[in-house]
Design an enzyme around this catalytic site. Structure first.
Site, PDB file in Angstrom:
ATOM      1  N   GLN A 125      58.518  40.548  36.339  1.00  0.00           N
ATOM      2  CA  GLN A 125      59.320  41.779  36.384  1.00  0.00           C
ATOM      3  C   GLN A 125      60.185  41.810  37.628  1.00  0.00           C
ATOM      4  OE1 GLN A 125      56.258  44.611  33.823  1.00  0.00           O
ATOM      5  NE2 GLN A 125      57.018  45.336  35.744  1.00  0.00           N
ATOM      6  N   ARG A 167      49.471  44.791  30.833  1.00  0.00           N
ATOM      7  CA  ARG A 167      50.213  43.864  31.678  1.00  0.00           C
ATOM      8  C   ARG A 167      50.740  42.726  30.805  1.00  0.00           C
ATOM      9  NH1 ARG A 167      50.782  47.383  34.582  1.00  0.00           N
ATOM     10  NH2 ARG A 167      50.054  47.665  36.715  1.00  0.00           N
TER      11      ARG A 167
HETATM   12  P1  NAI Z   1      40.567  51.926  33.687  1.00  0.00           P
HETATM   13  O1  NAI Z   1      39.996  51.174  34.838  1.00  0.00           O
HETATM   14  O2  NAI Z   1      40.265  53.371  33.567  1.00  0.00           O
HETATM   15  O3  NAI Z   1      40.107  51.240  32.320  1.00  0.00           O
HETATM   16  C1  NAI Z   1      40.243  49.884  32.102  1.00  0.00           C
HETATM   17  C2  NAI Z   1      39.134  49.478  31.140  1.00  0.00           C
HETATM   18  O4  NAI Z   1      39.375  48.137  30.714  1.00  0.00           O
HETATM   19  C3  NAI Z   1      37.754  49.507  31.784  1.00  0.00           C
HETATM   20  O5  NAI Z   1      36.883  50.319  31.038  1.00  0.00           O
HETATM   21  C4  NAI Z   1      37.313  48.057  31.767  1.00  0.00           C
HETATM   22  O6  NAI Z   1      35.931  47.880  31.595  1.00  0.00           O
HETATM   23  C5  NAI Z   1      38.102  47.528  30.593  1.00  0.00           C
HETATM   24  N1  NAI Z   1      38.224  46.069  30.580  1.00  0.00           N
HETATM   25  C6  NAI Z   1      38.469  45.231  31.623  1.00  0.00           C
HETATM   26  N2  NAI Z   1      38.482  43.970  31.193  1.00  0.00           N
HETATM   27  C7  NAI Z   1      38.255  43.998  29.861  1.00  0.00           C
HETATM   28  C8  NAI Z   1      38.145  43.006  28.869  1.00  0.00           C
HETATM   29  N3  NAI Z   1      38.252  41.698  29.165  1.00  0.00           N
HETATM   30  N4  NAI Z   1      37.917  43.381  27.603  1.00  0.00           N
HETATM   31  C9  NAI Z   1      37.770  44.705  27.297  1.00  0.00           C
HETATM   32  N5  NAI Z   1      37.849  45.692  28.196  1.00  0.00           N
HETATM   33  C10 NAI Z   1      38.091  45.342  29.475  1.00  0.00           C
HETATM   34  O7  NAI Z   1      42.118  51.662  33.750  1.00  0.00           O
HETATM   35  P2  NAI Z   1      43.292  52.505  33.049  1.00  0.00           P
HETATM   36  O8  NAI Z   1      43.698  53.611  33.928  1.00  0.00           O
HETATM   37  O9  NAI Z   1      42.899  52.794  31.655  1.00  0.00           O
HETATM   38  O10 NAI Z   1      44.482  51.431  33.075  1.00  0.00           O
HETATM   39  C11 NAI Z   1      44.343  50.188  32.402  1.00  0.00           C
HETATM   40  C12 NAI Z   1      45.509  49.285  32.749  1.00  0.00           C
HETATM   41  O11 NAI Z   1      46.710  49.803  32.210  1.00  0.00           O
HETATM   42  C13 NAI Z   1      45.813  49.178  34.263  1.00  0.00           C
HETATM   43  O12 NAI Z   1      44.959  48.286  34.910  1.00  0.00           O
HETATM   44  C14 NAI Z   1      47.241  48.701  34.240  1.00  0.00           C
HETATM   45  O13 NAI Z   1      47.290  47.294  34.147  1.00  0.00           O
HETATM   46  C15 NAI Z   1      47.806  49.306  32.954  1.00  0.00           C
HETATM   47  N6  NAI Z   1      48.734  50.402  33.251  1.00  0.00           N
HETATM   48  C16 NAI Z   1      50.047  50.291  32.816  1.00  0.00           C
HETATM   49  C17 NAI Z   1      50.964  51.258  33.122  1.00  0.00           C
HETATM   50  C18 NAI Z   1      52.379  51.175  32.638  1.00  0.00           C
HETATM   51  O14 NAI Z   1      53.261  51.869  33.157  1.00  0.00           O
HETATM   52  N7  NAI Z   1      52.665  50.357  31.635  1.00  0.00           N
HETATM   53  C19 NAI Z   1      50.609  52.428  33.947  1.00  0.00           C
HETATM   54  C20 NAI Z   1      49.192  52.519  34.241  1.00  0.00           C
HETATM   55  C21 NAI Z   1      48.316  51.508  33.937  1.00  0.00           C
END
Ligand code: NAI
Length: 397
Positions: free
Chosen positions: A320, A291
């Site tokens: 955005q 993000r």
């Molecule tokens: P996920 O929930 O599988 O993994 C996110 C991980 O980040 C979790 O393991 C969590 O513990 C970790 N995390 C949270 N806060 C943290 C911190 N302060 N320091 C270190 N690790 C931390 O989520 P996923 O599917 O991997 O997606 C992650 C993010 O990617 C989404 O929340 C979204 O913001 C972004 N995203 C972007 C897309 C795009 O089109 N650019 C599409 C899909 C997701």
């Protein structure tokens, strides 16, 4: 080894862990209504959406659910008009029960708007990442927020690997020359490197971060690192041959390339500020497809301009659509390179759109039928966080 681990991950045993709800089965409390008002805030597809029906995330193709909803007797408003009190989005919110929106063109559901939306029961993210909803306010009003977990994680992981390569190899400088009639190999090569032998690290090792490390296996990087407050299973960790570090500082100080793959929440907003970027290695590369607001826009632009960062790439912006004068559109390093920004599209490939449209439909059907949601999709429910991914919270991290 890898195929077996992949099956393991896809079979959900692994990443359901990160999203396991407090109570495995919870039914939604709403009485199945005869007719509800559903609103979708999506991006405009225009000519492209008319020509390509698989552009499901657009106002024209309406996630492919319009006919079904209307046949069931529900009202379905679809709009791209989302800013300000006179927008279709804000005017329709007070009597909307189900709001669908997408991170690619987010309807920002602030605490203030939630207060003014007494009928709102379900917010569906067509995609992954529900930070556009004030999740604490949703909890206060016991609104369920659900997203289509996993729907576009491979799409993003591929984009991350592409972005790392295009920065490290100085692709855009070469491409600009190719299309502008120029040929100056030295001016490309002076800022081009191999990924082999570099240290790459991810902030967040969930569905996307893990897949990025998986996909980097063949590049012979010096070391792959990850930082996350949640753990991953020993087998999965072993298969990516990556080292876990104990703090973000430890990660950034060692990496040549950092990729950000955590959600935006209270603890990650502005995380990559001037101070943290200053701790990154001089001449390193930063890729952010998570993000935009996780990175301080001015600090990143300044660091690139000074050469402290050699490159910055990603598809996410702090607002955005990004305004025409957003610093990330024009920022470069001292050699006029290092900018790998694109509009937010990594997770909305045609393959991903099918998956998140199907998933959004499933979430809505379950809600309307009074059935429980797939726990992996639930972000907040019954006044509480159902996931461990949106920041460390008491007893849940
Ligand atoms: P996920 O929930 O599988 O993994 C996110 C991980 O980040 C979790 O393991 C969590 O513990 C970790 N995390 C949270 N806060 C943290 C911190 N302060 N320091 C270190 N690790 C931390 O989520 P996923 O599917 O991997 O997606 C992650 C993010 O990617 C989404 O929340 C979204 O913001 C972004 N995203 C972007 C897309 C795009 O089109 N650019 C599409 C899909 C997701």
């Amino acid at each position: 080894m890898l195929p077996r681990i992949n099956t393991f991950i896809k079979s959900s045993a692994f990443f359901q862990l990160a999203r396991r709800p407090l109570h495995p089965i919870r039914t939604l409390t709403s009485t199945p209504p005869n007719m509800v008002k559903v609103m979708a805030v999506l991006y405009k597809g225009g000519k492209a959406a008319q020509e390509e029906p698989r552009l499901l995330g657009t106002i024209e193709n309406k996630l492919g659910i319009s006919d079904w909803l209307r046949e069931q007797g529900h009202e379905f408003i679809v709009t791209e008009d989302k800013e300000g009190p006179d927008s279709v989005f804000q005017k329709n919110l007070p009597d909307t029960e189900i709001l669908i929106t997408t991170p690619f063109h987010p309807g920002y559901l602030t605490a203030d708007l939630i207060e003014k939306s007494p009928k709102l029961r379900l917010c569906v993210t067509a995609g992954v990442g529900s930070d556009h909803v004030d999740l604490n306010a949703a909890n206060k009003h016991k609104i369920t927020v659900a997203e289509v977990s996993g729907s576009n994680v491979t799409s993003v992981a591929e984009h991350v690997v592409m972005s790392i390569l295009l920065l490290v190899r100085n692709f855009t400088t070469g491409h600009d020359q190719a299309i502008n009639g120029k040929w100056d190999v030295a001016s490309i090569a002076r800022d081009a490197y191999d990924l082999e032998g570099k240290v790459v690290g991810t902030v967040g090792c969930g569905r996307i971060g893990y897949r990025v490390l998986q996909r980097l296996q063949g590049f012979d990087c010096k070391e792959l690192l990850w930082f996350d407050y949640n753990d991953i299973p020993a087998d999965a960790a072993k298969s990516i041959n990556a080292r876990r570090v104990n703090s973000l500082e430890e990660l950034v100080e060692q990496c040549d390339v950092i990729t950000i793959n955590c959600p935006l929440h209270e603890q990650t907003r502005g995380l990559f500020n001037k101070e943290l970027i200053g701790k990154m290695k001089k001449g390193s590369w930063l890729v952010n497809t998570a993000r935009g607001a996780i990175v301080d826009a001015d600090a990143a632009a300044e660091a690139l301009k000074s050469g402290h960062l050699r490159g910055y790439a990603g598809d996410v912006w702090n607002v955005q659509p990004a305004p025409a004068d957003h610093p990330w559109r024009s920022m470069t390093n001292p050699l006029g390179a290092g900018n790998g920004m694109v509009p937010h599209y990594s997770g909305t490939t045609l393959d991903a759109q099918k998956r998140y449209a199907d998933g959004a439909f499933d979430i809505i059907k379950r809600y309307l039928a009074g059935e429980p949601q797939n726990p992996a999709n639930v972000i907040v429910e019954n006044g509480d966080y159902a996931t461990k991914a949106y920041g460390k919270r008491d007893g849940k991290a």
